[in-house]
Design an enzyme around this catalytic site. Structure first.
Site, PDB file in Angstrom:
ATOM      1  CG  PHE A 162      -1.915   1.172   1.133  1.00 30.65           C
ATOM      2  CD1 PHE A 162      -3.082   1.063   0.386  1.00 30.65           C
ATOM      3  CD2 PHE A 162      -1.639   2.387   1.756  1.00 30.65           C
ATOM      4  CE1 PHE A 162      -3.966   2.131   0.269  1.00 30.65           C
ATOM      5  CE2 PHE A 162      -2.523   3.463   1.647  1.00 30.65           C
ATOM      6  CZ  PHE A 162      -3.692   3.328   0.905  1.00 30.65           C
ATOM      7  CG  ASP A 185       5.491   3.780   1.867  1.00 31.07           C
ATOM      8  OD1 ASP A 185       5.482   4.399   2.957  1.00 31.07           O
ATOM      9  OD2 ASP A 185       4.494   3.640   1.147  1.00 31.07           O
ATOM     10  CE  LYS A 243      -1.135   5.446   7.771  1.00 35.91           C
ATOM     11  NZ  LYS A 243      -0.750   4.922   6.468  1.00 35.91           N
TER      12      LYS A 243
HETATM   13  C1  LIG Z   1      -1.026   5.180   5.050  1.00 30.82           C
HETATM   14  C2  LIG Z   1       0.046   4.828   4.092  1.00 30.82           C
HETATM   15  C3  LIG Z   1       0.264   5.582   2.924  1.00 30.82           C
HETATM   16  C4  LIG Z   1      -0.654   6.704   2.499  1.00 30.82           C
HETATM   17  O1  LIG Z   1      -0.621   7.768   3.380  1.00 30.82           O
HETATM   18  P1  LIG Z   1      -1.734   8.934   3.264  1.00 30.82           P
HETATM   19  O2  LIG Z   1      -1.248   9.947   4.263  1.00 30.82           O
HETATM   20  O3  LIG Z   1      -3.048   8.324   3.607  1.00 30.82           O
HETATM   21  O4  LIG Z   1      -1.689   9.437   1.886  1.00 30.82           O
HETATM   22  C5  LIG Z   1       1.339   5.252   2.130  1.00 30.82           C
HETATM   23  N1  LIG Z   1       2.153   4.236   2.455  1.00 30.82           N
HETATM   24  C6  LIG Z   1       1.986   3.499   3.568  1.00 30.82           C
HETATM   25  C7  LIG Z   1       2.948   2.408   3.884  1.00 30.82           C
HETATM   26  C8  LIG Z   1       0.914   3.756   4.412  1.00 30.82           C
HETATM   27  O5  LIG Z   1       0.723   3.001   5.497  1.00 30.82           O
END
Ligand SMILES: *Cc1c(COP(=O)(O)O)cnc(C)c1O
Length: 399
Positions: free
Chosen positions: A138, A223, A252
């Site tokens: 994700f 990420d 986050k």
């Molecule tokens: C939550 C998440 C995203 C997206 O972040 P948003 O602030 O909702 O755009 C991207 N990568 C990872 C691993 C995530 O957990």
């Protein structure tokens, strides 16, 4: 206003993009949140791994108040002192040399994708643009990050997607090796897959990926939007796996609740961005940076919170193991690192989440049947005991 009215107006005026639970939240403090009529909830969701220091942490609140009185926003055409302070803190505590600020995880990944493409076209070859990511990953909801996301269910209806992405099974070095072509420019991975159900790689996987990237002149983008900021017991998850990425994305937990994202890179890679190549109006504005500075300073001060995270992780896992022994048919597997823990169950997760809400406990369910626990890093034993008690009660009825 009574709750029913909130739900009615919410669905009348707000687009229907979330499957919301029948809960209104108005106030929070530490591990707890309250509805307008005073119902109390113990929060093991923490805004989905956002509120690392708990709700309304006093140092973050004061930093926001002070900054709001001084200066809320100015353009990035000018130097912004909380932004400089934040960038310096991130650089001093990571592999990176330079930081770009934006407002969310998906934007941080968009920035990373653009930087990787530009760097590779200039330094490796004009046809280098393809990025390999993992199945079940994700990376966000804007179009390129959505395309990078290796889950078809998120793609459906939004085609055509962005060209130049390929997905391979996570934790499978051979598939990654086979997927690399002369057009590949980077590998983008979550060190631990979050939304995909808290999936950990083998201890050597990321190191082998790094070696593969080196052999093939590829950039490694990690990420760490979810795993970063102490979530896994170290400031960044890459520290667990003995790898150094070229680019890392954060969001986050970075501002303990204010919308902020960051894309970090080495000097060598960062130099591909020149004035005009990338920008964000709000990115790194004074208000959010002041909140993030207070967050990181609190997190790093004497390492106390990271120690606490690791101690509570051990205790939490031990208590979940006991639960697993009691309910072997219901609980399939326990996974996780730090305070990013998951319980894969053999029944629908959403009904368990709803039963928890009835008992004043907020937990998250991802990937259908994975209960995910991503509480603030300040969680205490008695909070964990309360969660385990509630789950035990619910499982007893289901078993
Ligand atoms: C939550 C998440 C995203 C997206 O972040 P948003 O602030 O909702 O755009 C991207 N990568 C990872 C691993 C995530 O957990």
């Amino acid at each position: 206003m009574e709750s029913r009215k909130f739900f009615e107006e919410s669905s009348r005026y707000i687009m229907n993009t979330y499957n919301r639970y029948s809960v209104v939240l108005r106030k929070g403090r530490g591990m707890k949140v309250w509805s307008p009529d005073g119902k109390e909830y113990l929060d093991f969701v923490g805004g989905i791994a956002v509120n690392i220091l708990g709700h309304c942490h006093p140092r973050v609140v004061v930093a926001i108040q002070k900054q709001a009185q001084r200066l809320i926003h100015v353009s990035n055409y000018y130097h912004i002192d909380p932004q400089i302070k934040l960038a310096k803190l991130l650089v001093e505590h990571s592999f990176a040399d330079k930081v770009f600020f934006c407002n969310s995880g998906t934007e941080a990944n968009e920035a990373a994708i653009k930087l990787a493409r530009k760097y590779s076209k200039e330094h490796i070859g004009p046809k280098c643009f393809e990025i390999i990511t993992a199945k079940n990953s994700f990376h966000g909801r804007t179009l390129a990050a959505l395309t990078a996301t290796g889950q078809e269910k998120f793609h459906r209806g939004f085609e055509p997607l962005v060209p130049g992405f390929k997905h391979v099974p996570f934790n499978d070095i051979k598939s990654m090796n086979r997927a690399i072509t002369e057009n590949t420019c980077a590998v983008l991975l979550e060190p631990i897959q979050g939304e995909g159900g808290v999936r950990l790689p083998d201890q050597d996987y990321l190191k082998e990926i790094r070696a593969l990237c080196n052999e093939n002149n590829l950039l490694l983008i990690l990420d760490e939007v979810q795993t970063g900021m102490g979530r896994t017991g170290k400031l960044f998850a890459y520290e667990h796996y003995d790898v150094i990425p070229d680019i890392m994305t954060l969001a986050k937990g970075l501002g303990n609740g204010v919308p902020i994202g960051a894309m970090l890179a080495t000097d060598k890679v960062a130099s591909a961005f020149q004035p005009g190549n990338h920008a964000s109006t709000f990115g790194g504005n004074p208000l959010v940076c002041a909140a993030a500075v207070a967050t990181i300073e609190t997190l790093l001060e004497d390492g106390f919170i990271l120690d606490q995270c690791n101690r509570m992780s051990k205790y939490f896992m031990k208590e979940l193991e006991k639960l697993k022994e009691k309910f072997p048919r219901l609980i399939k597997e326990l996974r996780g690192k730090g305070l990013m823990l998951a319980m894969e169950i053999t029944t629908d997760g959403d009904s368990v989440v709803k039963a928890c809400i009835e008992k004043g406990l907020l937990i998250n369910c991802t990937a259908g049947n994975v209960l995910r626990f991503i509480p603030p890093l300040i969680v205490r034993r008695k909070d964990i005991d309360q969660l385990v008690n509630v789950l035990e009660g619910i499982f007893s009825k289901l078993d």
